[in-house]
Write an enzyme that holds these catalytic residues in place. Structure first.
Site, PDB file in Angstrom:
ATOM      1  N   ARG A 223      12.662  41.917  36.151  1.00  0.00           N
ATOM      2  CA  ARG A 223      12.287  43.115  36.797  1.00  0.00           C
ATOM      3  C   ARG A 223      12.241  43.942  35.596  1.00  0.00           C
ATOM      4  NH1 ARG A 223      10.650  40.666  40.245  1.00  0.00           N
ATOM      5  NH2 ARG A 223      11.447  40.745  42.651  1.00  0.00           N
ATOM      6  N   HIS A 271       2.320  41.414  36.551  1.00  0.00           N
ATOM      7  CA  HIS A 271       3.280  40.623  37.588  1.00  0.00           C
ATOM      8  C   HIS A 271       2.610  39.493  38.310  1.00  0.00           C
ATOM      9  CE1 HIS A 271       6.977  41.648  40.228  1.00  0.00           C
ATOM     10  NE2 HIS A 271       6.942  40.350  40.145  1.00  0.00           N
TER      11      HIS A 271
HETATM   12  C1  OXD Z   1       9.647  37.629  42.974  1.00  0.00           C
HETATM   13  C2  OXD Z   1       8.712  38.129  42.282  1.00  0.00           C
HETATM   14  O1  OXD Z   1      10.694  37.942  43.110  1.00  0.00           O
HETATM   15  O2  OXD Z   1       7.524  37.780  42.215  1.00  0.00           O
HETATM   16  O3  OXD Z   1       9.574  36.392  43.369  1.00  0.00           O
HETATM   17  O4  OXD Z   1       8.796  39.061  41.488  1.00  0.00           O
END
Ligand code: OXD
Length: 308
Positions: A223, A271
């Site tokens: 994250r 992402h």
């Molecule tokens: C997840 C993401 O949490 O794609 O799967 O970030």
């Protein structure tokens, strides 16, 4: 049953998800945010950064299924504490993460941007690569374990840092502060796959970089907010880190004014390291709903009070 797909995403993506339900033979009504559904009819909430906050009229909900592996996006959604919550996990998600991590490590070692530029300029730019053996993975959950195992097969020396010790073939399990220090001191590559919690927010910052001895490349596929973004460029400038491969950011999309875009040793991807396969999420959510209806727990349950 009725299903609410409460997701932040483009209209076309949300429409495609509705179509996926039909394609998989699920004929129950599927509602998107803003559509005029009867809240009391909703049994399953499929959520990704949900917009809904007042759930008082949703009296029949039996399961909240996260569209992704992470659940930090659900923490402030205001779900009643007794609703079961599950996250997404599956082989496709693991495979995609493994492929991203392996590809980016190889790309880094071969300095692919340099080679692409050389090709554009029709130059034979032979170089002997920038190799490294020691990988430290932060977080040995399902994704971390799959990545660790794949990297062992590729010949890396792999350590994994996690809350509790893990037994994984060929992977050194590290725990606690001393384990983290030992792993940091010898890491050539540092891969973050920790969930975002109060304990991991901004963990990847100057205090951690100061404990690195071999100028590792940091890869963040967990994250964005686990990285103290302001500490990154200084750590690169003083040579505590060699580079950063970032797929996730505190603010997404990464704003154009971010200095990360133009830093030569920061690689950015939007992402995409491991995108949830819609069919797999839908299948898991329907199976989970059945399990919950039958009185059992869903697969991959989440305790939102513990943040993961
Ligand atoms: C997840 C993401 O949490 O794609 O799967 O970030």
């Amino acid at each position: 049953m009725a299903i609410l797909v409460d997701m932040t995403g483009s209209e076309s993506r949300l429409d495609a998800i509705k179509t996926d339900f039909k394609r998989l033979g699920i004929t129950d009504p599927v509602w998107l945010p803003g559509e005029d559904c009867d809240p009391a009819s909703i049994e399953l909430v499929l959520a990704w950064k949900p917009q809904q906050r007042d759930w008082s009229a949703y009296t029949g909900v039996k399961l909240v299924q996260s569209w992704g592996a992470g659940v930090d996006h659900l923490l402030d959604a205001g779900f009643p504490a007794d609703w079961p919550v599950a996250r997404f996990m599956g082989q496709s998600l693991k495979d995609r993460m493994v492929r991203y991590v392996c590809a980016q490590l190889s790309n880094w070692q071969l300095d692919m941007p340099r080679l692409v530029q050389a090709q554009n300029e029709k130059r034979w730019d032979w170089h002997d690569g920038r190799w490294g053996e020691q990988v430290l993975i932060l977080g040995l959950g399902e994704l971390g374990q799959s990545v660790a195992e794949a990297l062992v097969v590729q010949g890396y020396k792999v350590s994994g840092w996690s809350q509790s010790p893990k037994q994984l073939g060929g992977v050194e399990s590290l725990t606690g502060k001393s384990g983290l220090n030992a792993g940091l001191a010898r890491a050539d590559y540092l891969i973050n796959l920790l969930p975002l919690t109060s304990a991991t927010r901004a963990l990847l910052g100057s205090e951690l970089w100061a404990r690195c001895k071999r100028q590792p490349v940091v890869m963040n596929v967990g994250r964005g907010a686990s990285l103290a973004e302001d500490d990154l460029i200084p750590a690169l400038e003083v040579g505590l880190l060699s580079g950063a491969i970032l797929d996730v950011f505190e603010t997404e999309p990464l704003p154009p004014e971010s200095p990360f875009w133009s830093h030569p040793n920061i690689w950015i991807t939007p992402h995409i390291a491991s995108i949830s396969d819609p069919s797999d999420v839908i299948r898991l959510s329907i199976d989970n709903l059945r399990q919950v209806r039958a009185g059992g727990p869903p697969r991959y349950p989440v305790d939102l009070s513990r943040e993961y």
